[in-house]
Scaffold this active site. Structure first.
Site, PDB file in Angstrom:
ATOM      1  N   CYS A 210      -1.976  -0.111   7.426  1.00  0.00           N
ATOM      2  CA  CYS A 210      -2.080   1.720   7.276  1.00  0.00           C
ATOM      3  C   CYS A 210      -2.386   2.605   8.230  1.00  0.00           C
ATOM      4  O   CYS A 210      -1.290   3.053   9.202  1.00  0.00           O
ATOM      5  CB  CYS A 210      -2.788   1.676   6.007  1.00  0.00           C
ATOM      6  SG  CYS A 210      -1.199   0.956   4.300  1.00  0.00           S
TER       7      CYS A 210
ATOM      8  N   HIS B 202       0.957  -1.583  -0.168  1.00  0.00           N
ATOM      9  CA  HIS B 202      -0.416  -0.132  -0.073  1.00  0.00           C
ATOM     10  C   HIS B 202       0.957   1.384  -0.267  1.00  0.00           C
ATOM     11  O   HIS B 202       2.294   1.386   0.285  1.00  0.00           O
ATOM     12  CB  HIS B 202      -0.644  -0.158   1.029  1.00  0.00           C
ATOM     13  CG  HIS B 202      -1.966  -0.722   1.015  1.00  0.00           C
ATOM     14  ND1 HIS B 202      -2.958  -1.280   2.268  1.00  0.00           N
ATOM     15  CD2 HIS B 202      -2.146  -1.710  -0.055  1.00  0.00           C
ATOM     16  CE1 HIS B 202      -3.715  -1.519   1.474  1.00  0.00           C
ATOM     17  NE2 HIS B 202      -3.588  -2.169   0.329  1.00  0.00           N
TER      18      HIS B 202
ATOM     19  N   CYS C 138      -6.427   2.026   5.276  1.00  0.00           N
ATOM     20  CA  CYS C 138      -6.836   0.747   5.675  1.00  0.00           C
ATOM     21  C   CYS C 138      -6.896   0.927   6.909  1.00  0.00           C
ATOM     22  O   CYS C 138      -6.538   1.182   7.615  1.00  0.00           O
ATOM     23  CB  CYS C 138      -6.389  -0.542   5.513  1.00  0.00           C
ATOM     24  SG  CYS C 138      -4.514  -1.037   5.347  1.00  0.00           S
TER      25      CYS C 138
ATOM     26  N   GLU D 222       1.010   4.103   2.293  1.00  0.00           N
ATOM     27  CA  GLU D 222       0.597   4.542   3.438  1.00  0.00           C
ATOM     28  C   GLU D 222       2.430   3.408   3.653  1.00  0.00           C
ATOM     29  O   GLU D 222       3.589   4.145   4.216  1.00  0.00           O
ATOM     30  CB  GLU D 222       0.374   4.693   4.086  1.00  0.00           C
ATOM     31  CG  GLU D 222      -0.903   5.560   4.162  1.00  0.00           C
ATOM     32  CD  GLU D 222      -1.469   4.509   2.615  1.00  0.00           C
ATOM     33  OE1 GLU D 222      -1.750   3.787   2.097  1.00  0.00           O
ATOM     34  OE2 GLU D 222      -3.137   4.699   3.467  1.00  0.00           O
TER      35      GLU D 222
HETATM   36  N1  LIG Z   1      -4.449   0.396  -1.530  1.00  0.00           N
HETATM   37  C1  LIG Z   1      -5.184   0.674  -0.235  1.00  0.00           C
HETATM   38  C2  LIG Z   1      -5.492   0.523   0.223  1.00  0.00           C
HETATM   39  N2  LIG Z   1      -6.855  -0.438   0.048  1.00  0.00           N
HETATM   40  C3  LIG Z   1      -7.504  -0.346   0.441  1.00  0.00           C
HETATM   41  O1  LIG Z   1      -7.498  -2.056   1.789  1.00  0.00           O
HETATM   42  C4  LIG Z   1      -7.959  -2.828   1.469  1.00  0.00           C
HETATM   43  C5  LIG Z   1      -7.326  -4.222   1.915  1.00  0.00           C
HETATM   44  O2  LIG Z   1      -6.448  -3.866   1.357  1.00  0.00           O
HETATM   45  P1  LIG Z   1      -4.886  -5.230   0.512  1.00  0.00           P
HETATM   46  O3  LIG Z   1      -4.902  -5.821   2.797  1.00  0.00           O
HETATM   47  O4  LIG Z   1      -4.076  -5.511  -0.027  1.00  0.00           O
HETATM   48  O5  LIG Z   1      -6.361  -7.120   0.576  1.00  0.00           O
HETATM   49  C6  LIG Z   1      -8.746  -2.882   0.262  1.00  0.00           C
HETATM   50  O6  LIG Z   1      -9.723  -3.230   0.129  1.00  0.00           O
HETATM   51  C7  LIG Z   1      -8.980  -1.072   0.528  1.00  0.00           C
HETATM   52  O7  LIG Z   1      -9.903  -0.806   0.818  1.00  0.00           O
HETATM   53  N3  LIG Z   1      -5.748   1.310   1.127  1.00  0.00           N
HETATM   54  C8  LIG Z   1      -4.434   2.157   2.144  1.00  0.00           C
HETATM   55  O8  LIG Z   1      -4.680   2.788   2.959  1.00  0.00           O
HETATM   56  N4  LIG Z   1      -3.404   2.476   1.023  1.00  0.00           N
HETATM   57  C9  LIG Z   1      -3.416   2.058  -0.109  1.00  0.00           C
HETATM   58  O9  LIG Z   1      -2.404   1.873  -0.888  1.00  0.00           O
END
Ligand SMILES: Nc1c(N[C@@H]2O[C@H](COP(=O)(O)O)[C@@H](O)[C@H]2O)[nH]c(=O)[nH]c1=O
Length: 142
Positions: free
Chosen positions: A77, A44, A67, A46
């Site tokens: 994050c 991500h 997240c 952050e």
């Molecule tokens: N790409 C992105 C976010 N994406 C969010 O995080 C959730 C969980 O991601 P994951 O654990 O990778 O499956 C995803 O469903 C979306 O809501 N969040 C963020 O803080 N920063 C990021 O750059």
């Protein structure tokens, strides 16, 4: 925030299954780090921006709510921002995903980190195609 949107835009369309997010960390008017969600959706924004810097007391500008949970069970994050001692988090758009949906900002607020939501929200939403992300979260075809 305008810079965070520009940073994210570089990876627009490359981050499925995740939305593209931009993060810029600033202290005293100086950019300490900036990053976008990596191609493929992880790591991500952050997470990458926080690597290798001292972010204590700094302000993080993020285009989407950090997240609150990771699908892998890794540290979210919002937790990484708290652990880094971030001083303030400014968010453009809320994230409707069950992995965020208020949990990210609540975690920050509960840890005593001031959170502001809505800065350049319309610009981030349009530029970073967050309607498609919202539709995907709600089970519609983007
Ligand atoms: N790409 C992105 C976010 N994406 C969010 O995080 C959730 C969980 O991601 P994951 O654990 O990778 O499956 C995803 O469903 C979306 O809501 N969040 C963020 O803080 N920063 C990021 O750059």
């Amino acid at each position: 925030m305008r810079r965070a949107i520009a940073v994210a835009r570089a990876n627009l369309g490359k981050t499925a299954p995740n939305p593209v997010v931009g993060c810029v960390i600033v202290r005293d008017g100086v950019i300490l780090a900036e990053a976008a969600t990596a191609p493929g959706g992880r790591p991500h924004a952050e997470e990458q921006a926080l690597r290798g810097i001292d972010a204590s007391g700094a302000t993080a500008y993020v285009t989407l709510e950090p997240c609150g949970e990771r699908s892998s069970g890794a540290a979210s994050c919002s937790l990484l921002l708290v652990k880094a001692g971030i001083g303030r988090v400014v968010i453009a758009c809320e994230d409707p995903s069950p992995y965020a949906a208020g949990q990210g900002s609540e975690r920050l607020t509960a840890a005593g980190v001031p959170v502001e939501i809505g800065l350049l929200a319309d610009e981030a939403f349009a530029t970073l195609h967050y309607q498609a992300w919202k539709d995907a979260v709600n089970g519609h075809q983007p």
